[in-house]
Design a protein around this motif. Structure first.
Motif, PDB file in Angstrom:
ATOM      1  N   ARG A  62     121.555  -7.948 -51.177  1.00  0.00           N
ATOM      2  CA  ARG A  62     120.986  -9.447 -51.089  1.00  0.00           C
ATOM      3  C   ARG A  62     120.723  -9.893 -49.849  1.00  0.00           C
ATOM      4  N   VAL A  63     121.377  -9.315 -48.546  1.00  0.00           N
ATOM      5  CA  VAL A  63     121.259  -9.809 -47.300  1.00  0.00           C
ATOM      6  C   VAL A  63     120.482  -8.753 -46.349  1.00  0.00           C
ATOM      7  N   GLY A  64     119.944  -7.759 -47.311  1.00  0.00           N
ATOM      8  CA  GLY A  64     118.999  -6.617 -46.704  1.00  0.00           C
ATOM      9  C   GLY A  64     119.832  -5.650 -45.746  1.00  0.00           C
ATOM     10  N   LEU A  65     121.083  -5.292 -46.139  1.00  0.00           N
ATOM     11  CA  LEU A  65     121.878  -4.570 -45.188  1.00  0.00           C
ATOM     12  C   LEU A  65     122.339  -3.379 -46.038  1.00  0.00           C
ATOM     13  N   GLN A  66     121.580  -2.976 -47.058  1.00  0.00           N
ATOM     14  CA  GLN A  66     121.996  -2.003 -47.975  1.00  0.00           C
ATOM     15  C   GLN A  66     122.053  -0.609 -47.338  1.00  0.00           C
ATOM     16  N   ASP A  67     121.271  -0.419 -46.160  1.00  0.00           N
ATOM     17  CA  ASP A  67     121.357   0.913 -45.574  1.00  0.00           C
ATOM     18  C   ASP A  67     122.330   0.871 -44.291  1.00  0.00           C
ATOM     19  N   HIS A  68     123.058  -0.050 -44.127  1.00  0.00           N
ATOM     20  CA  HIS A  68     124.098  -0.182 -42.975  1.00  0.00           C
ATOM     21  C   HIS A  68     125.664  -0.332 -43.512  1.00  0.00           C
ATOM     22  N   ALA A  69     125.778   0.079 -44.842  1.00  0.00           N
ATOM     23  CA  ALA A  69     127.148  -0.092 -45.346  1.00  0.00           C
ATOM     24  C   ALA A  69     128.224   0.520 -44.736  1.00  0.00           C
TER      25      ALA A  69
END
Ligand code: ADP
Ligand code: MG
Length: 335
Positions: A128-135
């Motif tokens: 939702r906040v555009g950070l799926q690649d930074h988990a």
């Protein structure tokens, strides 16, 4: 949705009461973005932190959805706090935990969801906040804007219906500020989340808020729809914030255009009127000429507006003023 009845707060410092919020009435409606603007020390954070009782009021009553939160016991307060997310100027992330673990934190504390359910919720929030690649990164590996996105995801984890933002963009550069404000506007719309946002920048208010309260020394000195307060500020403090937002420096503020001949008007257009070719029409009809002394065309949230200061010469100036008055504009005769 949020109701303050004569709420006040004083801090006790070495035997003295320092008043931070004078008795205040305030109503914030469900689904709106409500802004509070004021200089440092005005009492903004105090007001905000009273909403989730991070500060205890010295008196008065605070209701959320009709529930008197000042009367809640510890268990009631814990439940109520799940309904209120909060983000901060300096993000307040845990440096030793990954992005995903930071976002999972409130869910683990609440202890209501299984591990799998938490993982799913966290993945959805990061997307939702555009950070799926930074988990799996750590906060130190992120930019300021990314850190605030983690803060937002964490604040939304317990699916609150209120989000409190304490100077959430004040540590960010202008471009990143714009992106974070856009994200806040999106979640306000999509989740029908009520947002209460405090800031010392009128531009932040102009871009995302529906209504605004201006605070000065623990008092709300003016409040109303953003277009109203931004375009026609009444209180000296509000006027100063608007001038700052328009980058008017001290000299220009006091420019009475003494050297400029003619009548001086300020026209304010809002909505569709911003695009109507009124100036040309009035010039042809009345024979006036004008020079533009100052002007700005921009948006207040989604509504375009224009504000122009004009010097009118020649032709039938009174007829031109009457014609502007009859049109869809707000007119002030400055001289
Ligand atoms: N924990 C505290 N103890 C004592 N005084 C405080 C405390 N927090 C805030 N204040 C005082 O209350 C006033 C309002 O502060 P605050 O709500 O933080 O304002 P703002 O967020 O608008 O900068 C200030 O005079 C500040 O010094
Ligand atoms: Mg503050």
């Amino acid at each position: 949705m949020i109701n303050f009845h004569q709420v006040h707060k004083a801090y006790r410092v070495s035997g003295h009461d320092i008043p931070a919020l004078r008795p205040t009435d305030l109503q914030i409606a469900r689904g709106e973005v409500f802004g509070i603007i004021g200089h440092s020390g005005a009492g903004k954070s105090t007001l905000l932190r009273l909403i989730n009782r991070l500060e205890e009021p010295s008196g008065g009553r605070i209701e959320i959805d009709g529930v008197d939160v000042t009367a809640l016991d510890a268990a009631g307060l814990r439940r109520q706090r799940q309904q209120v997310g909060m983000i901060f100027q300096h993000f307040n992330l845990l440096a030793s935990k990954t992005v995903a673990d930071n976002v999972a934190m409130p869910l683990k504390l609440a202890g209501e969801l299984s591990r799998t359910a938490i993982e799913q919720r966290v993945a959805a929030l990061l997307a939702r906040v555009g950070l799926q690649d930074h988990a799996n990164k750590y906060p130190a590996q992120l930019s300021g804007g990314q850190k605030q996105r983690v803060g937002i995801a964490r604040a939304l984890a317990t699916e609150p219906n209120i989000l409190l933002c304490d100077e959430a963009t004040s540590a960010l550069d202008p471009q990143t500020t714009g992106q974070v404000l856009q994200l806040l506007a999106e979640i306000n719309r999509e989740l029908n989340l009520t947002i209460v946002l405090i800031t010392h920048e009128m531009d932040v208010i102009r871009r995302v808020c529906d209504r605004v309260a201006v605070m000065d020394a623990g008092v709300i000195v003016e409040q109303g729809p953003v277009a109203e307060v931004f375009l026609h500020p009444q209180h000296a403090t509000s006027k100063r914030f608007v001038q700052e937002a328009e980058h008017v420096d001290g000299d220009e503020q006091h420019d009475d255009f003494a050297h400029v001949p003619g009548r001086i008007l300020r026209l304010t257009f809002q909505g569709e009127a911003t695009y109507a070719p009124l100036l040309g029409t009035v010039a042809r009809e009345t024979g006036v000429d004008y020079s533009i002394l100052a002007g700005r065309i921009d948006r207040i949230k989604d509504t375009p507006y224009g504000q122009l200061t004009l010097a009118l010469t020649g032709g039938d100036i009174d007829a031109a003023i009457a014609r502007f008055n009859a049109g869809d504009v707000h007119l002030e005769v400055l001289r």
